[in-house]
Design a protein around this motif. Structure first.
Motif, PDB file in Angstrom:
ATOM      1  N   PHE A 321       0.827  -1.208   0.000  1.00  0.00           N
ATOM      2  CA  PHE A 321       0.000   0.000   0.000  1.00  0.00           C
ATOM      3  C   PHE A 321       0.859   1.255   0.000  1.00  0.00           C
ATOM      4  O   PHE A 321       0.598   2.207  -0.747  1.00  0.00           O
ATOM      5  N   LEU A 322       1.914   1.275   0.830  1.00  0.00           N
ATOM      6  CA  LEU A 322       2.755   2.466   0.939  1.00  0.00           C
ATOM      7  C   LEU A 322       3.549   2.717  -0.330  1.00  0.00           C
ATOM      8  O   LEU A 322       3.791   3.873  -0.695  1.00  0.00           O
ATOM      9  N   LEU A 433     -11.402   8.021  -2.214  1.00  0.00           N
ATOM     10  CA  LEU A 433     -10.733   6.747  -1.960  1.00  0.00           C
ATOM     11  C   LEU A 433     -11.688   5.787  -1.274  1.00  0.00           C
ATOM     12  O   LEU A 433     -12.489   6.185  -0.432  1.00  0.00           O
ATOM     13  N   TYR A 434     -11.587   4.517  -1.654  1.00  0.00           N
ATOM     14  CA  TYR A 434     -12.498   3.515  -1.105  1.00  0.00           C
ATOM     15  C   TYR A 434     -11.718   2.268  -0.722  1.00  0.00           C
ATOM     16  O   TYR A 434     -10.744   1.905  -1.382  1.00  0.00           O
ATOM     17  N   GLY A 435     -12.181   1.608   0.329  1.00  0.00           N
ATOM     18  CA  GLY A 435     -11.599   0.330   0.698  1.00  0.00           C
ATOM     19  C   GLY A 435     -11.915  -0.013   2.136  1.00  0.00           C
ATOM     20  O   GLY A 435     -11.816   0.836   3.014  1.00  0.00           O
ATOM     21  N   PRO A 436     -12.298  -1.242   2.412  1.00  0.00           N
ATOM     22  CA  PRO A 436     -12.512  -1.661   3.798  1.00  0.00           C
ATOM     23  C   PRO A 436     -11.172  -1.905   4.497  1.00  0.00           C
ATOM     24  O   PRO A 436     -10.151  -2.113   3.850  1.00  0.00           O
ATOM     25  N   SER A 437     -11.199  -1.882   5.828  1.00  0.00           N
ATOM     26  CA  SER A 437      -9.970  -2.119   6.597  1.00  0.00           C
ATOM     27  C   SER A 437      -9.368  -3.480   6.271  1.00  0.00           C
ATOM     28  O   SER A 437      -8.153  -3.666   6.362  1.00  0.00           O
ATOM     29  N   TYR A 442      -6.921   1.585   1.565  1.00  0.00           N
ATOM     30  CA  TYR A 442      -7.582   1.994   0.325  1.00  0.00           C
ATOM     31  C   TYR A 442      -7.394   0.923  -0.745  1.00  0.00           C
ATOM     32  O   TYR A 442      -6.298   0.384  -0.904  1.00  0.00           O
ATOM     33  N   SER A 443      -8.474   0.647  -1.486  1.00  0.00           N
ATOM     34  CA  SER A 443      -8.418  -0.335  -2.575  1.00  0.00           C
ATOM     35  C   SER A 443      -8.640   0.306  -3.936  1.00  0.00           C
ATOM     36  O   SER A 443      -8.195  -0.220  -4.949  1.00  0.00           O
ATOM     37  N   GLY A 487      -5.812  -9.244  -4.121  1.00  0.00           N
ATOM     38  CA  GLY A 487      -4.515  -8.618  -4.310  1.00  0.00           C
ATOM     39  C   GLY A 487      -3.693  -8.508  -3.046  1.00  0.00           C
ATOM     40  O   GLY A 487      -4.009  -9.090  -1.997  1.00  0.00           O
ATOM     41  N   ALA A 488      -2.624  -7.716  -3.128  1.00  0.00           N
ATOM     42  CA  ALA A 488      -1.622  -7.639  -2.068  1.00  0.00           C
ATOM     43  C   ALA A 488      -2.151  -7.026  -0.788  1.00  0.00           C
ATOM     44  O   ALA A 488      -1.572  -7.226   0.278  1.00  0.00           O
ATOM     45  N   GLY A 489      -3.248  -6.272  -0.872  1.00  0.00           N
ATOM     46  CA  GLY A 489      -3.755  -5.601   0.321  1.00  0.00           C
ATOM     47  C   GLY A 489      -4.631  -6.456   1.207  1.00  0.00           C
ATOM     48  O   GLY A 489      -4.904  -6.075   2.357  1.00  0.00           O
ATOM     49  N   VAL A 490      -5.093  -7.595   0.715  1.00  0.00           N
ATOM     50  CA  VAL A 490      -6.026  -8.412   1.498  1.00  0.00           C
ATOM     51  C   VAL A 490      -5.321  -8.971   2.743  1.00  0.00           C
ATOM     52  O   VAL A 490      -4.281  -9.621   2.640  1.00  0.00           O
ATOM     53  N   ALA A 491      -5.887  -8.687   3.906  1.00  0.00           N
ATOM     54  CA  ALA A 491      -5.275  -9.067   5.170  1.00  0.00           C
ATOM     55  C   ALA A 491      -5.211 -10.574   5.349  1.00  0.00           C
ATOM     56  O   ALA A 491      -5.896 -11.331   4.653  1.00  0.00           O
ATOM     57  N   ARG A 492      -4.397 -10.989   6.309  1.00  0.00           N
ATOM     58  CA  ARG A 492      -4.288 -12.415   6.618  1.00  0.00           C
ATOM     59  C   ARG A 492      -5.638 -12.973   7.042  1.00  0.00           C
ATOM     60  O   ARG A 492      -6.015 -14.092   6.700  1.00  0.00           O
TER      61      ARG A 492
END
Length: 496
Positions: A321-322, A433-437, A442-443, A487-492
């Motif tokens: 994300f960063l 910007l949109y995206g759940p935690s 942000y997604s 994608g890469a942002g999806v949490a464990r």
């Protein structure tokens, strides 16, 4: 079907709108009876298709059986539909008919609508967001690289006090070593309950540097929620300050009462009370044995859909994300970012780490309205908040004049707010910007224009967005669907 149409309208007593047909606006007509022969002695006849310039309904599909084929037309209101949209509908209808013929026994929900070209565009081309990022790096390592590059630059400012990158690095290293001696390491969750101050940023970085994961706790939260999160997250160490605890008991800001922390095994670290011991620790980067798939922080959901759940974000999620933030926003935009969001919300990840990972400055405010006091100062370059807070800021005339970029997320962004921001004459860009935690802050993102259509845009780097129907099939362009994010942002996953 046995009643005259006018009689039906009269009996239903619907309010009449003379701009549209009563009861329905979409018509499907299927003529499957043989046309009567029109035969007049001495005349030859043929069918002539007449051009129609007025639509009787918003949309009408008319089909007629002619031998072994179907012929027909689509009539539509040009004020409502583009010609390209209608042509796309026609292609989808042909795909549907071909699918039925190919396999008449398949479930209706699985019948195809999209052409192969459309399916590839929606699933592949529009989700081709791959971008390089350091998959094995840790969040704090991005900060440490900047501390080596610009040690004398201001990293964080709060209420007139400042820390340079070098100072912030050394202070967080000392606290990190202190935490390690108290058992903090890989997959250990450390609670952070501090007033908004420089110590808050020091504590968060120190936890990451120690190899642990931080759990943000707001001192203003109800005692029941704090107690629940401490217990549910199985916190091993709690970083706080003397004004909030006394004899192992928690003091709430709104009363003099205190309540016991549920687990007596939690080790409490008071930054002010333990300051002398912490200061004697080495200021060098501590050694840690974790990888990018270890926890970095835990953000709890609101609990609006049931019991609050802890979302476990790994270093790799946040680093991806960063890296996107550093490519989507210029160094000038991230030069001085206002951090006004509660650390318990994941908008704070952008506010803290986007500037700290590229050499920018974090300006820590107490809340969104606190920014109004800085209206005349030329230091804030980007404001990142929610639309409701921005509404209040605009109403108070408190949007810093130095800010050129505004990020708005977590709530629906109305066109009126966008227009008001551009009307200030100082704002150059407004991002939606949109995206759940659960998918790391942000997604999707969109650059909104003063008079453009409302949209949450396209996926950020290394993120895939799919709009699916109830059968988990991709919907055509222009058709509502449910958002699925990969994608890469999806949490464990959710904690425990």
């Amino acid at each position: 079907q046995d009643l005259p149409f006018d009689k039906l309208v009269e009996e239903l007593q619907r309010d009449r709108d003379w701009n549209r047909n009563s009861l329905f606006q979409v018509m499907f007509a299927y003529q499957n009876y043989p046309a009567a022969a029109f035969d007049v002695p001495g005349l030859r006849t043929k069918t002539v298709n007449l051009d129609v310039t007025t639509a009787k309904f918003d949309l009408m599909l008319s089909l007629t059986e002619q031998g072994s084929s179907l012929r027909g037309f689509i009539e539509y209101a040009a004020d409502l539909f583009d010609r390209s949209t209608i042509a796309r509908m026609a292609r989808h209808y042909r795909m549907l008919l071909r699918g039925i013929v190919a396999d008449p026994n398949q479930p209706i929900a699985t019948l195809p609508l999209l052409t192969q070209a459309e399916r590839r565009r929606i699933l592949v081309q529009w989700n081709n967001t791959g971008a390089n990022y350091p998959k094995n790096r840790l969040i704090h390592q991005l900060f440490e690289a900047q501390a080596r590059r610009v040690p004398r630059a201001v990293a964080v400012e709060c209420a007139g006090t400042r820390l340079t990158y070098g100072e912030l690095d050394r202070r967080s290293n000392r606290l990190a070593r202190f935490l390690q001696k108290r058992g903090v390491g890989a997959e250990k969750i450390v609670g952070v309950c501090l007033e908004r101050s420089l110590d808050l940023v020091v504590a968060v970085l120190a936890i990451l540097k120690s190899g642990g994961a931080y759990l943000p706790l707001d001192p203003k939260y109800p005692r029941e929620r704090i107690a629940f999160m401490l217990e549910n997250a199985r916190v091993s160490v709690l970083i706080t300050q003397k004004s909030l605890v006394e004899d192992g008991r928690w003091r709430m800001e709104d009363s003099d009462s205190r309540f016991s922390i549920l687990d007596p095994q939690i080790r409490i670290v008071c930054l002010d009370g333990d300051a002398a011991v912490i200061a004697r620790q080495s200021a060098k980067n501590p050694t840690i044995h974790i990888g990018s798939k270890n926890f970095a922080y835990v953000i709890y959901t609101s609990g609006s859909t049931g019991q609050p759940k802890g979302i476990a974000i790994e270093h790799r999620n946040a680093v991806a994300f960063l890296r996107w933030t550093n490519s989507a926003f210029s160094r000038a935009e991230l030069a001085a970012v206002a951090a006004s969001t509660s650390i318990c919300f994941d908008l704070s990840i952008f506010e803290l780490f986007a500037p700290l990972s590229c050499g920018g400055k974090v300006i820590l405010a107490q809340d969104g309205l606190d920014l109004a006091e800085r209206i005349e100062r030329n230091d804030i370059t980007l404001v990142n908040t929610v639309p409701s807070a921005m509404n209040e800021l605009l109403a108070a005339g408190g949007l810093p004049r130095s800010a050129r970029t505004v990020n708005l997320a977590r709530e629906a962004l109305t066109p009126e707010v966008v227009r008001q921001l551009y009307a200030t004459g100082t704002i150059d860009k407004v991002y939606d910007l949109y995206g759940p935690s659960e998918t790391t802050t942000y997604s999707t993102f969109a650059l909104r224009r003063a008079h453009g259509r409302a949209t949450i845009g396209r996926p950020v780097a290394n993120t895939q967005i799919y709009l699916l129907d109830a059968a988990l099939q991709p919907v055509p362009v222009g058709v509502p669907g449910e958002i699925f994010i990969g994608g890469a942002g999806v949490a464990r996953g959710y904690l425990h």
